[in-house]
Design a protein around this motif. Structure first.
Motif, PDB file in Angstrom:
ATOM      1  N   LEU A  57      25.621  30.376  42.291  1.00  0.00           N
ATOM      2  CA  LEU A  57      27.014  29.860  42.242  1.00  0.00           C
ATOM      3  C   LEU A  57      28.019  30.608  41.204  1.00  0.00           C
ATOM      4  N   ALA A  58      27.569  30.673  39.890  1.00  0.00           N
ATOM      5  CA  ALA A  58      28.010  31.041  38.568  1.00  0.00           C
ATOM      6  C   ALA A  58      28.466  32.715  38.903  1.00  0.00           C
ATOM      7  N   THR A  59      27.188  33.304  39.697  1.00  0.00           N
ATOM      8  CA  THR A  59      27.518  34.768  39.766  1.00  0.00           C
ATOM      9  C   THR A  59      28.880  35.026  40.931  1.00  0.00           C
ATOM     10  N   ALA A  60      28.737  34.090  42.116  1.00  0.00           N
ATOM     11  CA  ALA A  60      29.889  34.230  42.989  1.00  0.00           C
ATOM     12  C   ALA A  60      31.171  33.987  42.446  1.00  0.00           C
ATOM     13  N   GLU A  61      31.123  32.963  41.364  1.00  0.00           N
ATOM     14  CA  GLU A  61      32.515  32.564  40.871  1.00  0.00           C
ATOM     15  C   GLU A  61      32.943  33.688  39.849  1.00  0.00           C
ATOM     16  N   THR A  62      31.815  34.489  39.415  1.00  0.00           N
ATOM     17  CA  THR A  62      32.463  35.426  38.329  1.00  0.00           C
ATOM     18  C   THR A  62      33.119  36.512  39.293  1.00  0.00           C
ATOM     19  N   GLN A  63      32.088  37.066  40.493  1.00  0.00           N
ATOM     20  CA  GLN A  63      32.419  38.077  41.211  1.00  0.00           C
ATOM     21  C   GLN A  63      33.938  37.885  42.007  1.00  0.00           C
ATOM     22  N   LEU A  64      34.203  36.554  42.185  1.00  0.00           N
ATOM     23  CA  LEU A  64      35.305  36.473  42.861  1.00  0.00           C
ATOM     24  C   LEU A  64      36.383  36.390  41.937  1.00  0.00           C
ATOM     25  N   THR A  65      36.540  36.190  40.627  1.00  0.00           N
ATOM     26  CA  THR A  65      37.581  36.344  40.024  1.00  0.00           C
ATOM     27  C   THR A  65      37.981  37.922  39.735  1.00  0.00           C
ATOM     28  N   GLN A  66      36.986  38.715  39.872  1.00  0.00           N
ATOM     29  CA  GLN A  66      36.897  40.218  39.698  1.00  0.00           C
ATOM     30  C   GLN A  66      37.294  40.869  41.083  1.00  0.00           C
ATOM     31  N   LEU A  67      37.243  40.042  41.950  1.00  0.00           N
ATOM     32  CA  LEU A  67      37.790  40.917  43.222  1.00  0.00           C
ATOM     33  C   LEU A  67      39.301  41.069  43.397  1.00  0.00           C
ATOM     34  N   PRO A  68      39.898  41.728  43.969  1.00  0.00           N
ATOM     35  CA  PRO A  68      41.263  42.253  43.986  1.00  0.00           C
ATOM     36  C   PRO A  68      41.898  41.037  44.932  1.00  0.00           C
ATOM     37  N   LYS A  69      42.866  40.372  44.687  1.00  0.00           N
ATOM     38  CA  LYS A  69      43.297  39.274  45.534  1.00  0.00           C
ATOM     39  C   LYS A  69      43.367  39.338  47.073  1.00  0.00           C
TER      40      LYS A  69
END
Length: 170
Positions: A57-69
């Motif tokens: 979950l933490a990894t996905a949340e971090t990845q999500l913030t780094q993806l272009p909107k």
């Protein structure tokens, strides 16, 4: 999560075959036993993921913030929230199960009615949260799959261009 989907697909097939058009079981006892087995199988399928779930979950949340909107699926934030809430509840239920198990008489071991009934009740209480993981857990894979495709926010665009290497001949 694939195993959970298999369990749920098998349950759906069983339920469709053993209930009337209104969803009432033809045989309440047999249906209850099969439902209990579904709960136990779903819990078992989740065990391989349980201890790494918070990290996923933490990894996905971090990845999500780094993806272009423009690459983010709007449902991902919701799904990660559902997964986090479900995991919190599963942790609470697990702690309650440990307390219940420790309070059982010493003669109540796996295979005894007292133990098995208490464990089945724990699985039944946990099932809807495990179902949330089976249903929404695919968001973790989708986010992870999208992450490498996203240009790095740390590297300049020129750094992403392919590098041509020439081999010097002697």
């Amino acid at each position: 999560m694939r195993d959970s989907h298999k369990v749920l697909d098998a349950w759906d097939a069983y339920s469709d075959e053993h209930t009337d058009l209104d969803g009432r079981p033809y045989d309440d006892h047999a249906y209850g036993l099969r439902k209990s087995q579904r709960d136990a199988d779903t819990a078992e399928a989740f065990e391989t993921l349980r201890y790494g779930a918070r990290r996923l979950l933490a990894t996905a949340e971090t990845q999500l913030t780094q993806l272009p909107k423009n690459t983010v699926q709007s449902r991902w934030v919701y799904q990660l929230g559902v997964l986090g809430d479900a995991l919190d509840r599963l942790d609470e239920l697990h702690e309650r199960w440990l307390t219940t198990r420790d309070a059982l008489p010493t003669a109540a071991k796996p295979g005894t009615t007292e133990f098995d009934n208490a464990f089945a009740e724990h699985h039944a209480e946990s099932w809807s949260y495990l179902d949330d993981w089976a249903t929404h857990g695919t968001a973790l894979r989708e986010i992870n799959t999208s992450a490498p495709k996203a240009p790095s926010l740390l590297a300049p665009a020129s750094a992403l261009a392919p590098v041509r290497r020439t081999l010097a001949r002697k």
